[in-house]
Scaffold this motif. Structure first.
Motif, PDB file in Angstrom:
ATOM      1  N   ASN A 347       0.877  -1.173   0.000  1.00 34.36           N
ATOM      2  CA  ASN A 347       0.000   0.000   0.000  1.00 34.36           C
ATOM      3  C   ASN A 347       0.909   1.216   0.000  1.00 34.36           C
ATOM      4  OD1 ASN A 347      -1.445   2.339   1.143  1.00 34.36           O
ATOM      5  ND2 ASN A 347      -3.137   0.909   1.454  1.00 34.36           N
ATOM      6  N   GLU A 348       0.901   1.963  -1.087  1.00 35.68           N
ATOM      7  CA  GLU A 348       1.839   3.073  -1.237  1.00 35.68           C
ATOM      8  C   GLU A 348       1.642   4.124  -0.158  1.00 35.68           C
ATOM      9  OE1 GLU A 348       4.860   5.444  -2.456  1.00 35.68           O
ATOM     10  OE2 GLU A 348       4.411   3.393  -3.101  1.00 35.68           O
ATOM     11  N   TRP A 353       3.618   6.714   4.764  1.00 38.36           N
ATOM     12  CA  TRP A 353       3.401   7.062   6.171  1.00 38.36           C
ATOM     13  C   TRP A 353       4.483   6.453   7.059  1.00 38.36           C
ATOM     14  CZ3 TRP A 353      -1.771   5.823   9.197  1.00 38.36           C
ATOM     15  CH2 TRP A 353      -1.846   6.664  10.314  1.00 38.36           C
ATOM     16  N   ALA A 354       4.783   5.164   6.825  1.00 44.73           N
ATOM     17  CA  ALA A 354       5.759   4.461   7.660  1.00 44.73           C
ATOM     18  C   ALA A 354       7.171   4.997   7.466  1.00 44.73           C
ATOM     19  CB  ALA A 354       5.714   2.965   7.363  1.00 44.73           C
ATOM     20  N   ALA A 413      -2.475   1.843  -6.232  1.00 51.03           N
ATOM     21  CA  ALA A 413      -1.471   1.928  -5.172  1.00 51.03           C
ATOM     22  C   ALA A 413      -2.034   1.593  -3.801  1.00 51.03           C
ATOM     23  CB  ALA A 413      -0.866   3.333  -5.142  1.00 51.03           C
ATOM     24  N   PHE A 414      -3.359   1.526  -3.652  1.00 46.01           N
ATOM     25  CA  PHE A 414      -3.938   1.160  -2.364  1.00 46.01           C
ATOM     26  C   PHE A 414      -3.666  -0.304  -2.018  1.00 46.01           C
ATOM     27  CE2 PHE A 414      -6.539   5.024  -2.752  1.00 46.01           C
ATOM     28  CZ  PHE A 414      -6.514   5.482  -1.439  1.00 46.01           C
ATOM     29  N   VAL A 415      -3.450  -1.141  -3.013  1.00 38.91           N
ATOM     30  CA  VAL A 415      -3.305  -2.578  -2.747  1.00 38.91           C
ATOM     31  C   VAL A 415      -2.084  -3.182  -3.436  1.00 38.91           C
ATOM     32  CG1 VAL A 415      -5.753  -2.975  -2.318  1.00 38.91           C
ATOM     33  CG2 VAL A 415      -4.893  -3.089  -4.664  1.00 38.91           C
ATOM     34  N   ASP A 416      -1.165  -2.360  -3.924  1.00 41.58           N
ATOM     35  CA  ASP A 416      -0.056  -2.910  -4.685  1.00 41.58           C
ATOM     36  C   ASP A 416       1.191  -2.067  -4.476  1.00 41.58           C
ATOM     37  OD1 ASP A 416       0.444  -5.096  -6.763  1.00 41.58           O
ATOM     38  OD2 ASP A 416       1.326  -3.366  -7.739  1.00 41.58           O
ATOM     39  N   GLY A 425       6.748   3.289 -11.484  1.00 43.36           N
ATOM     40  CA  GLY A 425       7.283   4.481 -10.841  1.00 43.36           C
ATOM     41  C   GLY A 425       7.706   5.545 -11.832  1.00 43.36           C
ATOM     42  N   LEU A 426       8.318   5.134 -12.948  1.00 35.03           N
ATOM     43  CA  LEU A 426       8.715   6.092 -13.983  1.00 35.03           C
ATOM     44  C   LEU A 426       7.500   6.823 -14.525  1.00 35.03           C
ATOM     45  CD1 LEU A 426      10.629   7.356 -16.090  1.00 35.03           C
ATOM     46  CD2 LEU A 426      10.308   5.300 -17.474  1.00 35.03           C
TER      47      LEU A 426
END
Length: 764
Positions: A347-348, A353-354, A413-416, A425-426
């Motif tokens: 999760n992006e 956050w972490a 990005a919520f699950v991958d 990312g590019l």
């Protein structure tokens, strides 16, 4: 940000001097190089490296260096600052995001292990800023052509993989069947390919609405079919979310009046599509619930990381270093492995956050909301404009497609973890830059610069000559190294032969392309600074190519280790360590090889990593392990590997004691054996705090207790294993601890030892 800053501003045109041919060339070549970078990153895949997607990272690293070097040369030659007062409101969120990540990284204690990911973050930021500052509508048009071409290649190969699922043998490439029948095309796994389908389909869909080319409908159909066969549940939902976003933007800002009459029907259809995707994802989640459980346990651990570092986070790139200390034991049961590392949070937003703290997450959300708001406001402004010129309409369609693509990536990005890899990312960085470039109008500082007074002729000629020499040397070095890589491949099948031929074609195209662009830039410019800036980028290009070569050597070393040839493997691990100093796993594998060979004769061997003094394998292993402990102390197998080294040394010393010629030697060997065994016990016990599931660790501790003739301690470790790790309550996991032949055999040994001890006690 005020509406004044988000709306376009037209400034009066000013007369300028004759544009420099160099500046024209650079501005024309930047979108072409960016397009080729996006295309090659999307379609490249290689099996002669341990990580089959390492080629994508290599292309990203070197492509970013080339783009940023060209941009720097342009701005230094023109003596222009791209970050003007007019541009700053558009770029401020990106500067703040990069700055906060740099500050968080500065406080990270494990910088070497996190450095590679942090470098990529800086590259992504540079690419976004470059596109936002330099690209115009015609440049976006060029870039779009490359993305559509990449989609055709990836979707077509995905169709071949689908056919292969029904007619085995249709796919002739050597990576056939990596994910059984799940389609992954030219990407590292089906989830990453799913992300590509999402954003490429958004761009292609907007292109269809702009051009009405029916071939694009075929492309969209291929993409939808490929997406289904990825069996990527998160990608299905994200695709539906992106479609809903496109539908909402289209009906509100771009649809003709006739279509707006059916606004309610369009919204209902979009909602139904999202619902269907959710249902389909739920059905497949029930079939393969492990992926859901894996994510849930990973997210719980990531939340605990946030609680311990809520403000600054643990530092960008540090998730893979810190997370193992928080990992739930259930992960080991789900993966059924102990030698793999979860490197991201699945999760992006949670990983942001972490690793960057609450402040970093807030800045990240500000950045993406800023981009989306800019897109929506400019689409609205275009819809309300009295002059619907073809240029304005074209820009609006591009903005629609890239905004939908950007939104699709955000949803996925919520699950991958795809945003953490080059294949997505590019594009995340590119899409942000494109959206900002389309939203803002160029001001007079964005115009092509006039020719500046030339440098001294001798200085310019010298810069050109040195650059030519550097290019030739770098090209020869890369080609020579790459020949080693392809030499390890056996063209036994048509697919393997095709892979070798394609890889050489791509390498030569990239090398010759960079040489052409650099030479043209240096000889079109009359300023020596251009040649020197481009020359300065050559060591970086060779350095980042070295990561690819290092991963190849690492692959060879792992392969030879698996074939019980540690002596052959150690030299390759040493080469890998030299070429990529950031990857501590190379050192850890080399240390394990030293622990296996355990040659205690002191020799000086550069192939074994010796630099200044002779050493034996025990000392070499300790040295490598000490480096890994400083950089990545929570690796799942690190402490067990260290324990095995001490255990093996203790056994060797005990054997030496038995053969000692005198009492003094006996005592020396015996003391060394006791010291090493004590170190082994500490390492194994530390290993259980990171991985309390691994039966091998328990068996080593049981073995030590048996050698110490301590049946109660041995029984303690048997009971601890059979009880299962604290916090594990799932019966299917705990059942594995109850019926273990190796532990049962250890139990019998304990009973025998206990009986022997009782007999000896009775005799006394």
């Amino acid at each position: 940000m005020s509406a004044k800053h988000l709306s376009a501003k037209k400034l009066p045109a000013q007369k300028t001097a004759r544009p420099a041919a160099f500046a024209v060339f650079i501005r024309n070549i930047l979108p072409v190089v960016t397009g080729w970078l996006c295309l090659l990153v999307s379609i490249s895949f290689f099996t002669a490296t341990y990580d089959t997607a390492q080629v994508k990272l290599t292309l990203l690293h070197n492509g970013a260096v080339v783009l940023l070097a060209l941009w720097a040369a342009l701005k230094l030659a023109e003596r222009k600052n791209p970050f003007t007062r007019a541009n700053l409101p558009w770029l401020l969120p990106f500067f703040v995001y990069i700055g906060w990540n740099a500050l968080s990284f500065a406080f990270l204690p494990y910088k070497m292990e996190a450095a590679e990911e942090f470098i990529r973050l800086l590259m992504y930021g540079g690419i976004t800023l470059l596109i936002a500052c330099e690209f115009r509508a015609q440049d976006v048009r060029t870039l779009t052509k490359f993305i559509i071409a990449a989609a055709w290649i990836s979707f077509a190969y995905a169709a071949l993989q689908i056919i292969d699922g029904f007619f085995p043998g249709a796919d002739f490439m050597p990576w056939r069947g990596f994910f059984t029948r799940r389609v992954f095309s030219t990407h590292a796994n089906p989830n990453f390919f799913g992300a590509f389908v999402i954003f490429a389909s958004c761009v292609a869909g907007a292109q269809y609405l702009l051009t009405r080319k029916k071939s694009l409908l075929v492309l969209l159909g291929l993409g939808l079919a490929a997406l289904f066969f990825t069996e990527s549940k998160g990608a299905w939902v994200a695709y539906a979310a992106a479609l809903a976003c496109l539908a909402g933007l289209y009906t509100n800002f771009l649809a003709p009046d006739a279509a707006r009459k059916h606004l309610k029907k369009i919204n209902i259809a979009a909602g139904c599509f999202v619902l269907i995707a959710l249902v389909l994802a739920g059905v497949y989640a029930a079939k393969r619930f492990q992926s859901v459980s894996f994510r849930a346990y990973t997210w719980l651990s990531a939340v605990e990381m946030v609680q311990d570092a809520p403000v600054m986070g643990t530092g960008p790139g540090s998730f893979k270093i810190i997370y193992p200390a928080y990992r739930r034991p259930q992960i080991f049961y789900i993966e059924n492995s102990h030698n793999t590392e979860t490197q991201h949070a699945e999760n992006e937003y949670l990983e942001q956050w972490a690793t960057t703290g609450t402040v970093g997450l807030a800045v990240f959300l500000w950045m993406i909301v800023f981009v989306l708001v800019c897109a929506a406001r400019n689409l609205k402004r275009g819809a309300q404009s009295a002059e619907r010129t073809p240029a304005l309409q074209e820009r609006s369609w591009y903005l629609l497609g890239y905004t939908g693509a950007f939104f699709g990536l955000l949803a996925h990005a919520f699950v991958d973890i795809s945003l953490r890899f080059a294949s997505s990312g590019l594009f995340f960085a590119v899409f942000m830059g494109v959206i900002i470039a389309l939203c803002k109008e160029p001001d007079d500082t964005d115009a092509v610069g006039a020719e500046l007074p030339p440098s001294a002729a001798w200085l310019t000629a010298g810069a050109r000559a040195v650059l030519l020499g550097g290019l030739l040397y770098a090209a020869w070095r890369v080609a020579a190294q790459f020949s080693e890589v392809t030499g390890a491949l056996a063209a036994a099948t048509f697919g393997e032969g095709a892979l070798i031929a394609c890889s050489w074609a791509v390498l030569l195209f990239c090398v010759l392309g960079v040489m052409y662009v650099y030479v043209c830039a240096a000889f079109l410019s009359r300023r020596a600074i251009v040649g020197f800036v481009l020359l300065a980028s050559l060591p970086l290009l060779c350095f980042f190519y070295g990561f690819f070569q290092a991963n190849h050597y690492y692959s060879l070393g792992v392969s030879l280790t698996g074939k019980n040839n540690p002596e052959g493997a150690v030299g390759y691990f040493t080469k890998a360590v030299a070429l990529n100093p950031f990857q501590t796993e190379y050192r850890q594998f080399r240390a394990n090889v030293f622990a296996a060979t355990m040659n205690l004769t002191k020799t000086f061997s550069p192939a074994r990593g010796d630099k200044d003094a002779p050493a034996d394998d025990y000392e070499r292993a300790l040295k490598d392990f000490s480096v890994v402990l400083k950089r990545a102390p929570n690796h799942a197998l690190l402490h067990q590997n260290i324990g095995q080294l001490y255990y093996a040394m203790a056994v060797r010393q005990a054997q030496g004691a038995q053969q000692a010629p005198n009492a003094a030697e006996y005592e020396r060997f015996s003391q060394n054996a006791r010291d090493n065994m004590a170190q082994a016990k500490r390492a194994f016990e530390r290993s259980l705090t990171v991985d309390p599931v691994n039966e091998s660790t328990y068996l080593f501790l049981i073995s030590i207790a048996l050698m110490e003739r301590n049946p109660e301690r041995a029984q303690y470790w048997i009971d601890a294993y059979r009880r299962g790790p604290e916090g594990v309550t799932e019966p299917e996991f705990l059942q594995r601890h109850q019926n273990n032949p190796r532990v049962d055999a250890a139990q019998r040994q304990v009973e025998q030892l206990r009986s022997s001890v009782l007999k000896n006690t009775a005799k006394k």
